[in-house]
Design an enzyme around this catalytic site. Structure first.
Site, PDB file in Angstrom:
ATOM      1  NE  ARG A 105      30.886  46.192  40.492  1.00  0.00           N
ATOM      2  CZ  ARG A 105      32.160  45.823  40.318  1.00  0.00           C
ATOM      3  NH1 ARG A 105      32.862  45.059  41.322  1.00  0.00           N
ATOM      4  NH2 ARG A 105      32.769  46.027  39.379  1.00  0.00           N
ATOM      5  CG  HIS A 132      31.442  44.725  33.945  1.00  0.00           C
ATOM      6  ND1 HIS A 132      31.066  45.813  34.431  1.00  0.00           N
ATOM      7  CD2 HIS A 132      32.154  44.199  35.026  1.00  0.00           C
ATOM      8  CE1 HIS A 132      32.382  46.327  35.224  1.00  0.00           C
ATOM      9  NE2 HIS A 132      32.944  45.691  35.456  1.00  0.00           N
ATOM     10  CD  GLN A 135      36.098  45.757  31.857  1.00  0.00           C
ATOM     11  OE1 GLN A 135      36.459  45.792  33.991  1.00  0.00           O
ATOM     12  NE2 GLN A 135      37.222  45.617  31.956  1.00  0.00           N
ATOM     13  CG  ASP A 214      35.751  37.721  34.656  1.00  0.00           C
ATOM     14  OD1 ASP A 214      36.815  38.061  35.291  1.00  0.00           O
ATOM     15  OD2 ASP A 214      34.904  37.724  34.816  1.00  0.00           O
ATOM     16  CB  CYS A 251      37.616  42.020  33.430  1.00  0.00           C
ATOM     17  SG  CYS A 251      36.574  40.955  34.112  1.00  0.00           S
ATOM     18  NE  ARG A 279      35.628  49.647  33.617  1.00  0.00           N
ATOM     19  CZ  ARG A 279      34.963  48.815  34.687  1.00  0.00           C
ATOM     20  NH1 ARG A 279      35.872  47.896  35.467  1.00  0.00           N
ATOM     21  NH2 ARG A 279      34.181  49.044  35.759  1.00  0.00           N
TER      22      ARG A 279
HETATM   23  N1   CP Z   1      36.486  44.664  36.246  1.00  0.00           N
HETATM   24  C1   CP Z   1      36.050  45.132  37.324  1.00  0.00           C
HETATM   25  O1   CP Z   1      35.101  45.535  37.543  1.00  0.00           O
HETATM   26  O2   CP Z   1      37.163  45.456  38.360  1.00  0.00           O
HETATM   27  P1   CP Z   1      36.599  45.824  39.813  1.00  0.00           P
HETATM   28  O3   CP Z   1      35.725  44.711  40.788  1.00  0.00           O
HETATM   29  O4   CP Z   1      38.078  46.409  40.450  1.00  0.00           O
HETATM   30  O5   CP Z   1      35.763  47.561  40.168  1.00  0.00           O
HETATM   31  N1  NVA Z   2      32.531  38.270  36.558  1.00  0.00           N
HETATM   32  C1  NVA Z   2      33.001  38.803  37.194  1.00  0.00           C
HETATM   33  C2  NVA Z   2      34.151  40.620  37.159  1.00  0.00           C
HETATM   34  C3  NVA Z   2      35.006  41.635  37.709  1.00  0.00           C
HETATM   35  C4  NVA Z   2      34.821  42.439  37.672  1.00  0.00           C
HETATM   36  C5  NVA Z   2      32.917  38.952  38.488  1.00  0.00           C
HETATM   37  O1  NVA Z   2      31.316  39.146  38.677  1.00  0.00           O
HETATM   38  O2  NVA Z   2      32.656  38.701  39.930  1.00  0.00           O
END
Ligand code: CP
Ligand code: NVA
Length: 298
Positions: A105, A132, A135, A214, A251, A279
């Site tokens: 990440r 992502h 997800q 989201d 998500c 997930r």
């Molecule tokens: N949806 C998601 O990726 O959650 P986190 O940021 O908690 O991993």
């Molecule tokens: N769009 C959000 C998703 C989190 C899982 C972010 O990037 O923070």
């Protein structure tokens, strides 16, 4: 014979339809076996590298490896030399000598691609600023579970155009579902045409099978102005436009109660916690795909 290129999982648009369908089918199978999981990752280790917070990604990858007999280690960017003197190239090469796959990440997608270019083991994209995919695999699995075949379904997205939206758009082409993104005018202007951007939220929601949103303020966007997003909040009035059988997805984490009202998030059409659980199963299937060259048999 191992293939010359590791089996990375970086963007959905890089996969053919059948491969994505096979991963999803395996994800359902692994969920059905959740109390008797096959030990297909025995002796294998996943490294997880984060430069942002996470609850679901971190827990589901770690638990998924463990359930199938493998191991994992979590590294924040500040724990390792990557945040200091060491290059991405060196980091990717060194990590590949210790582990069988690397979950990443990293905010900047280019950094993830550079790491994948130099890693000699599979690299899995666990979210960048532009995608992502893990997800979305969990989301597709959830839609199949709740509504059956996804082909031909109408998925309506509301609010911001972000990393999650972009991976949904990639999936819509591969799996042949209708995707429409209801966004403020100025956000429509920067959205991919394949997202069918529109400023008309009511029309976007009409007859939808899935209503999804989201946060309006993704990680790293603190201080962003949210006024323009209010007409795109998912609330009971918007849900009423969709099919009676429609499900609500997010998500997580939710910014309470901005992009979705409490009534909808906690209401009977909401599948957000199944989505979060999936997930785990979707990523076990992604890992199994990526780890084929390490001897994982499905
Ligand atoms: N949806 C998601 O990726 O959650 P986190 O940021 O908690 O991993
Ligand atoms: N769009 C959000 C998703 C989190 C899982 C972010 O990037 O923070």
């Amino acid at each position: 014979m191992p293939s010359s290129q590791p089996k990375h999982f970086i963007n959905l648009e890089e996969f053919d339809t059948q491969t994505l369908k096979d991963i999803l089918a395996h994800a359902h199978e692994l969920k059905a076996q959740k109390f008797n999981p096959p030990q297909i990752f025995r002796g294998l280790t996943l490294a997880m590298l984060f430069d942002k917070r996470s609850t679901r990604t971190r827990m589901s990858f770690e638990v998924g490896m463990k359930q199938l007999g493998g191991h994992s280690l979590i590294l924040s960017k500040d724990d390792i030399q990557l945040g200091g003197a060491e290059s991405i190239e060196s980091t990717g090469k060194v990590m590949s000598r210790y582990v069988d796959a690397i979950m990443v990440r990293l905010s900047d997608h280019k950094n993830l691609e550079e790491l994948a270019q130099h890693a000699t083991v599979p690299v899995i994209n666990a979210m960048t600023d532009i995608s992502h995919p893990c997800q979305i695999m969990a989301d597709l699995m959830t839609i199949e579970e709740k509504l059956g075949d996804i082909a031909g379904k109408k998925i309506a997205w509301f609010g911001d155009y972000n990393n999650v939206t972009m991976s949904f758009v990639d999936a819509s082409e591969k799996l042949n579902f209708e995707f429409i993104a209801a966004l403020p005018e100025e956000v429509c202007a920067r959205a991919d045409k394949r997202a069918n951007p529109t400023a008309d939220a009511i029309n976007a929601a009409k007859n939808a099978d899935v209503i999804v949103t989201d946060t309006w303020v993704s990680m790293g966007q603190d201080g962003k102005e949210i006024e323009k997003f209010w007409p795109y909040q998912v609330n009971a009035a918007l849900m009423a436009q969709a099919k009676d059988t429609a499900i609500f997805m997010h998500c997580l984490p939710i910014h309470e109660w901005e992009e979705v009202s409490e009534e909808v998030a906690k209401g009977p059409q909401s599948v957000i916690y199944d989505e979060a659980e999936n997930r785990l199963h979707a990523q076990k299937a992604i890992l199994a795909y990526c780890l084929a060259d390490a001897g994982v048999k499905i």
